[in-house]
Scaffold this motif. Structure first.
Motif, PDB file in Angstrom:
ATOM      1  N   ALA A   1      -5.595  -2.194   5.324  1.00 30.33           N
ATOM      2  CA  ALA A   1      -6.147  -2.095   3.961  1.00 30.33           C
ATOM      3  C   ALA A   1      -6.586  -3.467   3.459  1.00 30.33           C
ATOM      4  O   ALA A   1      -7.663  -3.599   2.856  1.00 30.33           O
ATOM      5  CB  ALA A   1      -5.116  -1.475   3.021  1.00 30.33           C
ATOM      6  N   HIS A   2      -5.785  -4.477   3.729  1.00 28.50           N
ATOM      7  CA  HIS A   2      -6.152  -5.833   3.324  1.00 28.50           C
ATOM      8  C   HIS A   2      -7.430  -6.284   4.046  1.00 28.50           C
ATOM      9  O   HIS A   2      -8.330  -6.874   3.434  1.00 28.50           O
ATOM     10  CB  HIS A   2      -5.005  -6.805   3.595  1.00 28.50           C
ATOM     11  N   ALA A   3      -7.511  -5.993   5.333  1.00 31.44           N
ATOM     12  CA  ALA A   3      -8.701  -6.370   6.110  1.00 31.44           C
ATOM     13  C   ALA A   3      -9.940  -5.657   5.575  1.00 31.44           C
ATOM     14  O   ALA A   3     -10.997  -6.280   5.410  1.00 31.44           O
ATOM     15  CB  ALA A   3      -8.497  -6.037   7.585  1.00 31.44           C
ATOM     16  N   SER A   4      -9.827  -4.386   5.281  1.00 29.40           N
ATOM     17  CA  SER A   4     -11.002  -3.642   4.786  1.00 29.40           C
ATOM     18  C   SER A   4     -11.419  -4.142   3.410  1.00 29.40           C
ATOM     19  O   SER A   4     -12.618  -4.234   3.120  1.00 29.40           O
ATOM     20  CB  SER A   4     -10.755  -2.129   4.795  1.00 29.40           C
ATOM     21  N   ARG A   5     -10.447  -4.491   2.551  1.00 29.53           N
ATOM     22  CA  ARG A   5     -10.802  -5.052   1.234  1.00 29.53           C
ATOM     23  C   ARG A   5     -11.505  -6.401   1.388  1.00 29.53           C
ATOM     24  O   ARG A   5     -12.477  -6.692   0.696  1.00 29.53           O
ATOM     25  CB  ARG A   5      -9.554  -5.213   0.365  1.00 29.53           C
ATOM     26  N   THR A   6     -11.022  -7.220   2.329  1.00 31.74           N
ATOM     27  CA  THR A   6     -11.644  -8.529   2.556  1.00 31.74           C
ATOM     28  C   THR A   6     -13.074  -8.372   3.051  1.00 31.74           C
ATOM     29  O   THR A   6     -13.988  -9.050   2.563  1.00 31.74           O
ATOM     30  CB  THR A   6     -10.810  -9.341   3.573  1.00 31.74           C
ATOM     31  N   VAL A   7     -13.291  -7.467   3.995  1.00 30.45           N
ATOM     32  CA  VAL A   7     -14.652  -7.224   4.500  1.00 30.45           C
ATOM     33  C   VAL A   7     -15.537  -6.711   3.370  1.00 30.45           C
ATOM     34  O   VAL A   7     -16.681  -7.148   3.224  1.00 30.45           O
ATOM     35  CB  VAL A   7     -14.632  -6.230   5.691  1.00 30.45           C
ATOM     36  N   GLN A   8     -15.012  -5.818   2.543  1.00 30.82           N
ATOM     37  CA  GLN A   8     -15.791  -5.296   1.419  1.00 30.82           C
ATOM     38  C   GLN A   8     -16.190  -6.414   0.458  1.00 30.82           C
ATOM     39  O   GLN A   8     -17.337  -6.485   0.020  1.00 30.82           O
ATOM     40  CB  GLN A   8     -14.991  -4.227   0.675  1.00 30.82           C
ATOM     41  N   GLU A   9     -15.260  -7.294   0.149  1.00 30.72           N
ATOM     42  CA  GLU A   9     -15.563  -8.416  -0.747  1.00 30.72           C
ATOM     43  C   GLU A   9     -16.630  -9.326  -0.156  1.00 30.72           C
ATOM     44  O   GLU A   9     -17.540  -9.769  -0.859  1.00 30.72           O
ATOM     45  CB  GLU A   9     -14.289  -9.212  -1.034  1.00 30.72           C
TER      46      GLU A   9
ATOM     47  N   LYS B   1     -20.618  -5.384  -1.399  1.00 32.94           N
ATOM     48  CA  LYS B   1     -20.796  -3.951  -1.658  1.00 32.94           C
ATOM     49  C   LYS B   1     -19.616  -3.424  -2.476  1.00 32.94           C
ATOM     50  O   LYS B   1     -18.957  -2.463  -2.110  1.00 32.94           O
ATOM     51  CB  LYS B   1     -20.896  -3.158  -0.351  1.00 32.94           C
ATOM     52  N   GLN B   2     -19.339  -4.054  -3.604  1.00 33.22           N
ATOM     53  CA  GLN B   2     -18.155  -3.710  -4.394  1.00 33.22           C
ATOM     54  C   GLN B   2     -18.172  -2.273  -4.899  1.00 33.22           C
ATOM     55  O   GLN B   2     -17.136  -1.662  -5.100  1.00 33.22           O
ATOM     56  CB  GLN B   2     -18.014  -4.671  -5.585  1.00 33.22           C
ATOM     57  N   GLN B   3     -19.363  -1.700  -5.093  1.00 34.83           N
ATOM     58  CA  GLN B   3     -19.456  -0.351  -5.629  1.00 34.83           C
ATOM     59  C   GLN B   3     -19.109   0.711  -4.588  1.00 34.83           C
ATOM     60  O   GLN B   3     -18.831   1.846  -4.930  1.00 34.83           O
ATOM     61  CB  GLN B   3     -20.857  -0.078  -6.210  1.00 34.83           C
TER      62      GLN B   3
ATOM     63  N   ARG C   1     -22.643  -1.377   5.604  1.00 33.06           N
ATOM     64  CA  ARG C   1     -21.330  -1.306   4.947  1.00 33.06           C
ATOM     65  C   ARG C   1     -20.602  -2.651   4.976  1.00 33.06           C
ATOM     66  O   ARG C   1     -19.766  -2.912   4.113  1.00 33.06           O
ATOM     67  CB  ARG C   1     -20.428  -0.263   5.629  1.00 33.06           C
ATOM     68  N   VAL C   2     -20.889  -3.495   5.979  1.00 33.87           N
ATOM     69  CA  VAL C   2     -20.085  -4.708   6.154  1.00 33.87           C
ATOM     70  C   VAL C   2     -20.874  -6.018   6.024  1.00 33.87           C
ATOM     71  O   VAL C   2     -20.259  -7.078   5.943  1.00 33.87           O
ATOM     72  CB  VAL C   2     -19.336  -4.686   7.504  1.00 33.87           C
ATOM     73  N   LEU C   3     -22.191  -5.948   6.018  1.00 31.12           N
ATOM     74  CA  LEU C   3     -22.981  -7.180   5.901  1.00 31.12           C
ATOM     75  C   LEU C   3     -23.456  -7.398   4.463  1.00 31.12           C
ATOM     76  O   LEU C   3     -23.768  -6.439   3.763  1.00 31.12           O
ATOM     77  CB  LEU C   3     -24.218  -7.114   6.805  1.00 31.12           C
ATOM     78  N   PRO C   4     -23.556  -8.636   4.040  1.00 33.98           N
ATOM     79  CA  PRO C   4     -24.148  -8.912   2.731  1.00 33.98           C
ATOM     80  C   PRO C   4     -25.597  -8.424   2.685  1.00 33.98           C
ATOM     81  O   PRO C   4     -26.284  -8.365   3.709  1.00 33.98           O
ATOM     82  CB  PRO C   4     -24.081 -10.438   2.621  1.00 33.98           C
TER      83      PRO C   4
END
Length: 158
Positions: A53-61, A65-67, A114-117
């Motif tokens: 969960a921490h890894a997925s939140r970090t990748v999201q940040e 793609k915060q939305q 989903r994972v790239l800026p």
């Protein structure tokens, strides 16, 4: 699993062998440069749920793609799709029409999205469009549209 791979590999880089010889183990921060994309997938699967969960939140940040929430299972699916398409590229197979495990090019692009800026995704799509327009055997818009449709109709010819 990783320990066996590292200990019994006959072609470890010197920095990995140094840790094995001197300390009997290799720290993850050293080992990560020696892992395959498939190893990363398996390693992620072995992580405890809270670490995933921490890894997925970090990748999201990092992806801006915060939305669109990226759950641990979503990140695993992204990794799986990218492993499959990376292997296609590594074996010089046709990427645009490949469908590993029923997933097409469009799903691979969506996984990257989903994972790239956003800026990096725009550069990727522009680069693919540029390659398609510059290719000597793709001379007409109809061929470009046909290829784009095969790829998931994500790319515009002009």
């Amino acid at each position: 699993m990783f320990e066996h791979k590292v200990r019994h590999s006959g072609n470890n880089p010197l920095y990995v062998q140094h840790y094995l010889d001197r300390y009997g183990y290799v720290p993850l921060w050293v080992l990560q440069n020696n892992l395959t994309f498939g190893n990363v997938k398996h390693f992620y699967q072995l992580l405890e749920r809270d670490v995933q969960a921490h890894a997925s939140r970090t990748v999201q940040e990092l992806s801006d793609k915060q939305q669109n929430r990226l759950e641990p299972q979503d990140l695993l699916q992204v990794i799986e799709v990218l492993v499959d398409f990376r292997n296609i590229c590594a074996h010089n197979d046709r990427l645009y029409c490949a469908k590993p495990r029923g997933r097409d090019f469009a799903e691979m692009i969506h996984s990257l999205w989903r994972v790239l800026p956003t800026g990096e995704m725009t550069e990727l799509i522009d680069a693919v469009n540029s390659v398609m327009r510059a290719h000597p055997t793709i001379s007409s818009s109809s061929i470009i549209f046909e290829i784009a449709e095969t790829m998931g109709a994500l790319f515009a010819p002009y």
